[in-house]
Write an enzyme that holds these catalytic residues in place. Sequence first.
Site, PDB file in Angstrom:
ATOM      1  N   HIS A   9     -13.194 -54.623  46.325  1.00  0.00           N
ATOM      2  CA  HIS A   9     -14.226 -53.628  45.988  1.00  0.00           C
ATOM      3  C   HIS A   9     -15.584 -54.272  45.695  1.00  0.00           C
ATOM      4  O   HIS A   9     -16.613 -53.620  45.806  1.00  0.00           O
ATOM      5  CB  HIS A   9     -13.832 -52.836  44.738  1.00  0.00           C
ATOM      6  CG  HIS A   9     -12.900 -51.690  44.989  1.00  0.00           C
ATOM      7  ND1 HIS A   9     -11.603 -51.873  45.387  1.00  0.00           N
ATOM      8  CD2 HIS A   9     -13.071 -50.344  44.883  1.00  0.00           C
ATOM      9  CE1 HIS A   9     -11.015 -50.696  45.512  1.00  0.00           C
ATOM     10  NE2 HIS A   9     -11.876 -49.754  45.217  1.00  0.00           N
ATOM     11  N   GLU A  59     -15.789 -46.870  42.947  1.00  0.00           N
ATOM     12  CA  GLU A  59     -15.156 -45.636  43.428  1.00  0.00           C
ATOM     13  C   GLU A  59     -15.982 -44.411  43.040  1.00  0.00           C
ATOM     14  O   GLU A  59     -15.936 -43.392  43.722  1.00  0.00           O
ATOM     15  CB  GLU A  59     -13.717 -45.543  42.914  1.00  0.00           C
ATOM     16  CG  GLU A  59     -12.928 -46.755  43.400  1.00  0.00           C
ATOM     17  CD  GLU A  59     -11.493 -46.499  43.743  1.00  0.00           C
ATOM     18  OE1 GLU A  59     -10.834 -45.733  43.038  1.00  0.00           O
ATOM     19  OE2 GLU A  59     -11.032 -47.101  44.746  1.00  0.00           O
ATOM     20  N   CYS A  91      -5.543 -57.399  49.546  1.00  0.00           N
ATOM     21  CA  CYS A  91      -5.708 -56.936  48.178  1.00  0.00           C
ATOM     22  C   CYS A  91      -5.576 -58.192  47.333  1.00  0.00           C
ATOM     23  O   CYS A  91      -4.580 -58.904  47.420  1.00  0.00           O
ATOM     24  CB  CYS A  91      -4.580 -55.945  47.877  1.00  0.00           C
ATOM     25  SG  CYS A  91      -4.381 -55.521  46.138  1.00  0.00           S
ATOM     26  N   CYS A 125     -12.138 -59.493  44.482  1.00  0.00           N
ATOM     27  CA  CYS A 125     -11.582 -58.140  44.584  1.00  0.00           C
ATOM     28  C   CYS A 125     -12.305 -57.484  45.742  1.00  0.00           C
ATOM     29  O   CYS A 125     -13.530 -57.620  45.860  1.00  0.00           O
ATOM     30  CB  CYS A 125     -11.841 -57.367  43.282  1.00  0.00           C
ATOM     31  SG  CYS A 125     -11.418 -55.610  43.393  1.00  0.00           S
ATOM     32  N   TYR A 156      -3.806 -51.417  41.554  1.00  0.00           N
ATOM     33  CA  TYR A 156      -2.800 -52.413  41.194  1.00  0.00           C
ATOM     34  C   TYR A 156      -3.302 -53.324  40.055  1.00  0.00           C
ATOM     35  O   TYR A 156      -2.496 -53.887  39.318  1.00  0.00           O
ATOM     36  CB  TYR A 156      -2.473 -53.314  42.389  1.00  0.00           C
ATOM     37  CG  TYR A 156      -1.645 -52.684  43.498  1.00  0.00           C
ATOM     38  CD1 TYR A 156      -1.223 -51.357  43.449  1.00  0.00           C
ATOM     39  CD2 TYR A 156      -1.286 -53.449  44.612  1.00  0.00           C
ATOM     40  CE1 TYR A 156      -0.469 -50.816  44.486  1.00  0.00           C
ATOM     41  CE2 TYR A 156      -0.523 -52.906  45.644  1.00  0.00           C
ATOM     42  CZ  TYR A 156      -0.125 -51.596  45.579  1.00  0.00           C
ATOM     43  OH  TYR A 156       0.631 -51.076  46.597  1.00  0.00           O
ATOM     44  N   GLY A 157      -4.615 -53.475  39.957  1.00  0.00           N
ATOM     45  CA  GLY A 157      -5.204 -54.542  39.139  1.00  0.00           C
ATOM     46  C   GLY A 157      -4.972 -54.410  37.643  1.00  0.00           C
ATOM     47  O   GLY A 157      -5.189 -55.355  36.897  1.00  0.00           O
ATOM     48  N   THR A 185      -5.186 -58.560  44.140  1.00  0.00           N
ATOM     49  CA  THR A 185      -4.132 -58.482  43.125  1.00  0.00           C
ATOM     50  C   THR A 185      -2.765 -58.760  43.759  1.00  0.00           C
ATOM     51  O   THR A 185      -1.956 -59.517  43.211  1.00  0.00           O
ATOM     52  CB  THR A 185      -4.141 -57.095  42.454  1.00  0.00           C
ATOM     53  OG1 THR A 185      -5.424 -56.887  41.852  1.00  0.00           O
ATOM     54  CG2 THR A 185      -3.072 -56.985  41.399  1.00  0.00           C
ATOM     55  N   SER A 196      -4.033 -51.821  47.906  1.00  0.00           N
ATOM     56  CA  SER A 196      -3.696 -50.771  46.947  1.00  0.00           C
ATOM     57  C   SER A 196      -4.411 -49.463  47.269  1.00  0.00           C
ATOM     58  O   SER A 196      -3.943 -48.398  46.885  1.00  0.00           O
ATOM     59  CB  SER A 196      -4.095 -51.213  45.536  1.00  0.00           C
ATOM     60  OG  SER A 196      -5.473 -51.487  45.488  1.00  0.00           O
TER      61      SER A 196
END
Lengths: 269, 269
Positions: free
Chosen positions: B186, B152, B73, B184, B42-43, B75, B11
């Site tokens: 991230h 982020e 990803c 995830c 997307y999550g 998700t 994403s």
Amino acid sequence: MKNNPIGIFDSGLGGLTVLSEVARLLPTEETIYLGDTARVPYGIKSKETVVRYALEDAAFLQSHKVKLIVAACNTASANALDILQKVLNVPVIGVIEPGARAAVKATKTGRIGIIGTSATIDSNAYTSAIVDLAPEAKTFALACPLFVPLVEEGWNDNEIALSIAKKYLVELQEADIDTLVLGCTHYPLLKGIIAKVMGPGVTLIDSAAATATVVSALLEKEGIKNSSGSNASHAFFVTDSPDNFVKVGTRFFGKRLNCASLAELERRS
Amino acid sequence: MKNNPIGIFDSGLGGLTVLSEVARLLPTEETIYLGDTARVPYGIKSKETVVRYALEDAAFLQSHKVKLIVAACNTASANALDILQKVLNVPVIGVIEPGARAAVKATKTGRIGIIGTSATIDSNAYTSAIVDLAPEAKTFALACPLFVPLVEEGWNDNEIALSIAKKYLVELQEADIDTLVLGCTHYPLLKGIIAKVMGPGVTLIDSAAATATVVSALLEKEGIKNSSGSNASHAFFVTDSPDNFVKVGTRFFGKRLNCASLAELERRS
């Protein structure tokens, strides 16, 4: 034309705070709301992308024969209002100019803070609008990217929200402002926390009410106000699944949303 | 076919942690990365929307003649892997099964926690994958929606990140797990904070390395490994403006990204 609806769009849920004020001030106007929930948020994206999305959102509303469009999204207003006004054949109102006007009216010291998403702050739109109205004003603009996800998580009033607000806003406390523009439609839901951090000497400006007043004045001026007198209906469209929108939207709209429909937007390149 | 690139999509930026592991393990493979930064994240979106986006992302990679696709990803892997595998004519690998396998291998007590976005957790994909491999395992799944915006914002290691992690993870502390899947891409950037909250008795599982191993095994098995021996190039595409991606991507990729190009995806309805 008078009986046509007012179109309101936002990247997601936030614009419902604007719709809520419009419906309160103009109870006989039909409205169509579009939340672009499949592509939310706009505030972390580039100007080019935000402009494309805003044009697609507006085109959808136009296909529903709206008489006026409100860009109820600070990021879209900041980055795309001029182009929307140029290409559409109905009046388009953003939330920036009404918010700037309310801030200039409220300030006594001329020291005005502005908080918003990265895309809104990077656009400089509030600063320009304020300086146009009051060239002597001093503005202090600050992006607060975590405020939107914080509101969407429902953490409006806990210790973590307070810590995040303190960390972001320390700069504005030091700038000795007396007025702070909440330059994102999600931020009114953090009003309690922001007021606690900034103290009673700082007036918080929420564009929603100011924007509704501008909508009313423009309908009056153009002679397209709906004065049929009955309670009007509100239609809701979203680009992602309507279920979550209906569930969470109530918090933003202030009353129950009964249903929303899926909108398919035409792509512009 | 052997010389064709591996396609990897996400994403946004998170999948760069997977690319980084693939490039480390398979230094002679060309890669094409697509980050759908115009529609990130997307999550928070519905299954239907995530499936449509994943199909559009994969179609873009296929137009670049990739020999294999990695849905890097969580998700997208959780919600769309089965349909991607059904409609595409190249092998597709997700990050869920490799992560689940690594968790089952690591656990001693059979009590496994899973954290991810709302869409990943709602899909139940990790729980199903783990229970398929180890029917006696007990799983505890938890959505942590603020972790992605936190990363982020670059707040990976401050007091606020720690408070948020404590608030989310208290449930998993009480569940007495010995293994936690970072579901995830991230989340590996919050590893320090998560480890601090969960303590030394909990093993953290990051799917990136496990996924790279599965990619390597599959290339071997299909006889499409590139063994030309020279250092391969990596191409990057994004759907929003490339500037920010190049700036922030370095933090995820672990080394400097030189440039990225704008991708225009075909819409599927």
